[in-house]
Design an enzyme around this catalytic site. Structure first.
Site, PDB file in Angstrom:
ATOM      1  N   LYS A 171       0.844  -1.200   0.000  1.00 40.63           N
ATOM      2  CA  LYS A 171       0.000   0.000   0.000  1.00 40.63           C
ATOM      3  C   LYS A 171       0.879   1.249   0.000  1.00 40.63           C
ATOM      4  O   LYS A 171       2.085   1.173   0.166  1.00 40.63           O
ATOM      5  CB  LYS A 171      -0.936  -0.023   1.217  1.00 40.63           C
ATOM      6  CG  LYS A 171      -1.709  -1.352   1.368  1.00 40.63           C
ATOM      7  CD  LYS A 171      -2.694  -1.614   0.240  1.00 40.63           C
ATOM      8  CE  LYS A 171      -3.058  -3.069   0.055  1.00 40.63           C
ATOM      9  NZ  LYS A 171      -3.936  -3.655   1.008  1.00 40.63           N
TER      10      LYS A 171
HETATM   11  C1  PLP Z   1      -4.535  -5.014   1.324  1.00 46.67           C
HETATM   12  C2  PLP Z   1      -5.976  -5.087   1.538  1.00 46.67           C
HETATM   13  C3  PLP Z   1      -6.515  -5.617   2.718  1.00 46.67           C
HETATM   14  C4  PLP Z   1      -5.678  -6.260   3.777  1.00 46.67           C
HETATM   15  O1  PLP Z   1      -4.748  -5.404   4.375  1.00 46.67           O
HETATM   16  P1  PLP Z   1      -3.688  -5.994   5.424  1.00 46.67           P
HETATM   17  O2  PLP Z   1      -3.183  -4.771   6.133  1.00 46.67           O
HETATM   18  O3  PLP Z   1      -2.626  -6.663   4.613  1.00 46.67           O
HETATM   19  O4  PLP Z   1      -4.385  -6.924   6.328  1.00 46.67           O
HETATM   20  C5  PLP Z   1      -7.890  -5.591   2.866  1.00 46.67           C
HETATM   21  N1  PLP Z   1      -8.695  -5.097   1.903  1.00 46.67           N
HETATM   22  C6  PLP Z   1      -8.212  -4.599   0.752  1.00 46.67           C
HETATM   23  C7  PLP Z   1      -9.162  -4.040  -0.264  1.00 46.67           C
HETATM   24  C8  PLP Z   1      -6.846  -4.589   0.520  1.00 46.67           C
HETATM   25  O5  PLP Z   1      -6.375  -4.127  -0.640  1.00 46.67           O
END
Ligand code: PLP
Length: 389
Positions: A180
């Site tokens: 992210k």
């Molecule tokens: C990356 C992501 C998650 C999970 O995030 P984590 O911090 O890795 O648990 C959940 N929902 C969406 C839409 C994502 O892109």
């Protein structure tokens, strides 16, 4: 290889992490509290509660909303698998809704057919950073007593109707995974407009305790904590929060650079016939968390063949957003056709986009798409012409 993503981390993050280690306080403590405050003010949220991941945040959001066995939670199949998993962790049944082809998000039109008398929540995803139309969903769900949780994992710094994404949500969840935009290694954040919900979330992330470890540590008197309900260990560490505080100061620069690079991709790709790319929705802006392109019907090369050609050219691209209902973990759990989801998941790909991507690297990526877009016969002619000249 040009990676699909590379976090923008530097000496400042390293120094902040080292300082947390030297301080002797490494678990959830003062830096987590500071990060929560800074995150709330950066995103215009009333309350922010840090947790170990966005997956944990989504799980806690559903628990705090009282979702449990016998309940249905409407989710897009077109999302990272954690969105649907959250419903199952809470003991509820995920119900897959289709998405809009342009935003890749749920809309009232795709959610409404999924509502039953057991529907208790909808998880609205800001897919790839494109904010979903929260107000429209709320208008559909509010008077039915259905909770709307915003999965803003990808959307830190995106803008929805003039405010940062998540700011107007009853409950929104962010991710700080390195895939992210803003990262703490692993980590997540819940924001809410409701103070009592925030207090409950703080308790739930820390075993259901009525006193945080930090508060007990600060007390000069012996204190006994109590466990008011079944909680979890979903805490963030102070080392992560120290990194997050530095990253948060870079957020404006991160987004400005990403949007400039995305607009450059859009200009370069406009010359490739039929290709459509991620773009801002009518009511806001995206942070371009993931830069997806959709191949048109009749494109000379399949999506997977294009991924192979990109890899051969030294470019690590990715398939588009996954569809949970097509994975073995969800076999048999889709109860209605999801044509837009299946189109998008099979015909989109995600191109490299990160802070220090160079213009030359972008041009290399686009050149592979441009070559693939040429009809095989045209391409052969072009090659022959090049060979004979
Ligand atoms: C990356 C992501 C998650 C999970 O995030 P984590 O911090 O890795 O648990 C959940 N929902 C969406 C839409 C994502 O892109």
């Amino acid at each position: 290889m040009i990676p699909v993503m590379r976090p923008w981390l530097g000496a400042d993050e390293a120094a902040a992490a080292a300082e947390a280690v030297s301080s002797g306080w490494v678990a959830q403590g003062p830096r987590v509290a500071e990060f929560e405050e800074a995150f709330a003010s950066a995103t215009g949220a009333a309350h922010a509660v840090a947790v170990s991941s966005c997956t944990a945040a989504l799980h806690l959001a559903l628990v705090a909303a009282g979702i449990g066995p016998g309940d249905e939670v409407v989710v897009p199949s077109l999302s990272f698998i954690a969105t649907a998993n959250a419903a199952r962790y809470a003991g509820a049944a995920p119900v897959f809704a289709d998405v809009d082809e342009t935003t890749q998000n749920l809309t009232p039109a795709t959610v409404e057919p999924c509502l039953t008398r057991w529907t208790r929540a909808v998880i609205l995803v800001d897919q790839a950073g494109v904010p979903a139309d929260l107000d429209a969903l709320r208008a559909l769900c509010g008077h039915r007593g259905i909770t709307v949780v915003e999965d803003a994992a990808c959307a830190v710094g995106s803008v929805y109707r003039g405010r940062p994404a998540g700011a107007g949500a009853g409950l929104a969840a962010f991710s700080f995974h390195p895939r992210k935009l803003l990262t703490t290694g692993e980590g997540g954040m819940l924001v809410t407009s409701d103070e009592s919900v925030a207090a409950r979330l703080r308790r739930l992330r820390e075993h259901g305790m009525d006193l945080s470890a930090a508060a007990r540590h600060a007390s000069r008197q012996p204190v006994t904590e109590h466990y008011l309900e079944l909680g979890f260990n979903f805490r963030m560490t102070d080392i992560q929060a120290a990194i997050g505080l530095v990253q948060l100061r870079k957020l404006g620069a991160l987004i400005a650079r990403r949007r400039a690079l995305a607009q450059r991709y859009q200009r370069l790709l406009a010359r490739v016939p039929g290709i459509r790319t991620i773009t801002d929705p009518a009511y806001g802006t995206t942070n371009y968390q993931s830069f997806w392109v959709l191949l048109p019907d009749g494109f000379p090369v399949s999506r997977d063949e294009l991924l192979r050609r990109l890899a051969e050219a030294g470019v690590s691209a990715r398939r588009g957003i996954m569809a949970a209902h097509l994975e073995p973990a969800y076999a048999g759990l889709a109860h209605r056709p999801l044509p837009v989801t299946e189109l998008l998941t099979s015909r989109t790909l995600i191109l490299p986009l990160f802070h220090d991507l160079t213009e030359a690297e972008q041009e290399l990526v686009v050149s592979v798409l441009r070559a693939a877009a040429q009809h095989p016969a045209a391409r052969d002619e072009a090659r022959a012409a090049a060979g004979s000249s």
